[in-house]
Scaffold this motif. Structure first.
Motif, short mmCIF file in Angstrom:
data_model
loop_
_atom_site.label_atom_id
_atom_site.label_comp_id
_atom_site.label_asym_id
_atom_site.label_seq_id
_atom_site.Cartn_x
_atom_site.Cartn_y
_atom_site.Cartn_z
N ALA A 177 0.83 -1.21 0.00
CA ALA A 177 0.00 0.00 0.00
C ALA A 177 0.86 1.26 0.00
CB ALA A 177 -0.94 -0.01 1.21
N ALA A 178 1.97 1.23 0.76
CA ALA A 178 2.87 2.38 0.77
C ALA A 178 3.50 2.59 -0.61
CB ALA A 178 3.94 2.20 1.83
N LEU A 179 3.97 1.51 -1.23
CA LEU A 179 4.55 1.62 -2.57
C LEU A 179 3.52 2.12 -3.58
CD1 LEU A 179 6.82 -1.51 -3.06
CD2 LEU A 179 7.50 0.87 -3.05
N PHE A 180 2.29 1.61 -3.47
CA PHE A 180 1.24 2.01 -4.41
C PHE A 180 0.91 3.49 -4.24
CE2 PHE A 180 -2.95 2.06 -6.36
CZ PHE A 180 -2.75 1.24 -7.46
N CYS A 181 0.83 3.97 -3.00
CA CYS A 181 0.54 5.39 -2.76
C CYS A 181 1.66 6.28 -3.28
CB CYS A 181 0.30 5.64 -1.28
SG CYS A 181 -1.25 4.94 -0.69
N ILE A 182 2.91 5.87 -3.07
CA ILE A 182 4.03 6.64 -3.59
C ILE A 182 3.99 6.68 -5.11
CG2 ILE A 182 6.55 6.69 -3.80
CD1 ILE A 182 6.64 5.53 -0.93
N LEU A 196 4.12 1.10 -9.01
CA LEU A 196 2.78 0.51 -8.96
C LEU A 196 2.82 -0.98 -9.27
CD1 LEU A 196 0.73 3.28 -10.80
CD2 LEU A 196 0.75 2.80 -8.38
N LEU A 197 3.58 -1.35 -10.27
CA LEU A 197 3.67 -2.77 -10.63
C LEU A 197 4.38 -3.57 -9.55
CD1 LEU A 197 4.44 -2.45 -14.43
CD2 LEU A 197 2.33 -3.25 -13.38
N ASN A 198 5.37 -2.99 -8.89
CA ASN A 198 6.03 -3.69 -7.80
C ASN A 198 5.11 -3.87 -6.59
OD1 ASN A 198 8.48 -4.23 -9.02
ND2 ASN A 198 9.30 -2.23 -8.48
N ALA A 199 4.22 -2.92 -6.37
CA ALA A 199 3.23 -3.07 -5.30
C ALA A 199 2.28 -4.23 -5.62
CB ALA A 199 2.44 -1.78 -5.12
N VAL A 200 1.90 -4.36 -6.87
CA VAL A 200 1.06 -5.48 -7.29
C VAL A 200 1.80 -6.79 -7.09
CG1 VAL A 200 -0.03 -6.55 -9.29
CG2 VAL A 200 -0.32 -4.12 -8.89
N ASN A 201 3.09 -6.81 -7.42
CA ASN A 201 3.90 -8.02 -7.22
C ASN A 201 3.95 -8.42 -5.75
OD1 ASN A 201 4.50 -8.41 -9.91
ND2 ASN A 201 6.41 -7.28 -9.81
N LEU A 202 4.12 -7.45 -4.87
CA LEU A 202 4.13 -7.76 -3.44
C LEU A 202 2.80 -8.34 -2.98
CD1 LEU A 202 6.12 -4.88 -1.78
CD2 LEU A 202 6.62 -7.29 -1.69
N ASN A 203 1.69 -7.79 -3.49
CA ASN A 203 0.38 -8.33 -3.15
C ASN A 203 0.23 -9.76 -3.66
OD1 ASN A 203 -0.80 -6.32 -1.63
ND2 ASN A 203 -1.48 -5.20 -3.43
N LEU A 204 0.67 -10.01 -4.87
CA LEU A 204 0.58 -11.38 -5.40
C LEU A 204 1.38 -12.35 -4.55
CD1 LEU A 204 0.89 -10.79 -9.24
CD2 LEU A 204 -1.05 -11.76 -8.06
N MET A 205 2.58 -11.98 -4.17
CA MET A 205 3.43 -12.84 -3.35
C MET A 205 2.83 -13.03 -1.95
SD MET A 205 6.02 -13.74 -5.19
CE MET A 205 7.36 -14.14 -4.13
N GLY A 206 2.35 -11.97 -1.37
CA GLY A 206 1.78 -12.07 -0.03
C GLY A 206 0.53 -12.94 0.02
N PHE A 207 -0.39 -12.71 -0.91
CA PHE A 207 -1.61 -13.51 -0.92
C PHE A 207 -1.34 -14.96 -1.30
CE2 PHE A 207 -3.99 -9.45 -1.12
CZ PHE A 207 -4.81 -9.67 -0.03
#
Length: 103
Positions: free
Chosen positions: A13-18, A39-50
């Protein structure tokens, strides 16, 4: 020890907001591309976390993350090539000066 999902989501969320802030406020084309990469790296973190949270034994999230990374690399290469071509013609990378594609 396994990291909790909340840590992944907080960092993403922090990466996405930045990234959104940089996308909205920047007039420099290279900064806009860097914001899109955030933004794409924030999506990658979400994919890995979930993926780790829902089914730790499979690698589905990692496979999707590799696909997103390859698409991001292609997007960055094409975007930088377009910016370089515009810079050679206009000698600026200010987004307000890009009027080459207008009729």
């Amino acid at each position: 020890m396994q990291l909790q999902l909340e840590y992944f989501l907080l960092l993403a969320a922090a990466l996405f907001c930045i990234g959104i802030y940089g996308l909205i406020t920047s007039r420099n084309a290279v900064r806009v591309l860097m914001s899109i990469e955030l933004l794409l790296n924030a999506v990658n973190l979400n994919l890995m976390g979930f993926s780790n949270f829902l089914d730790p034994d499979t690698i589905r999230g990692q496979v999707f993350t590799v696909f997103v990374i390859t698409v991001a690399a292609a997007e960055a290469a094409v975007g930088l090539a377009i910016i370089l071509a515009i810079y050679r013609n206009r000698e600026t990378i200010d987004m307000e000066q890009f009027n080459l594609l207008k009729w």
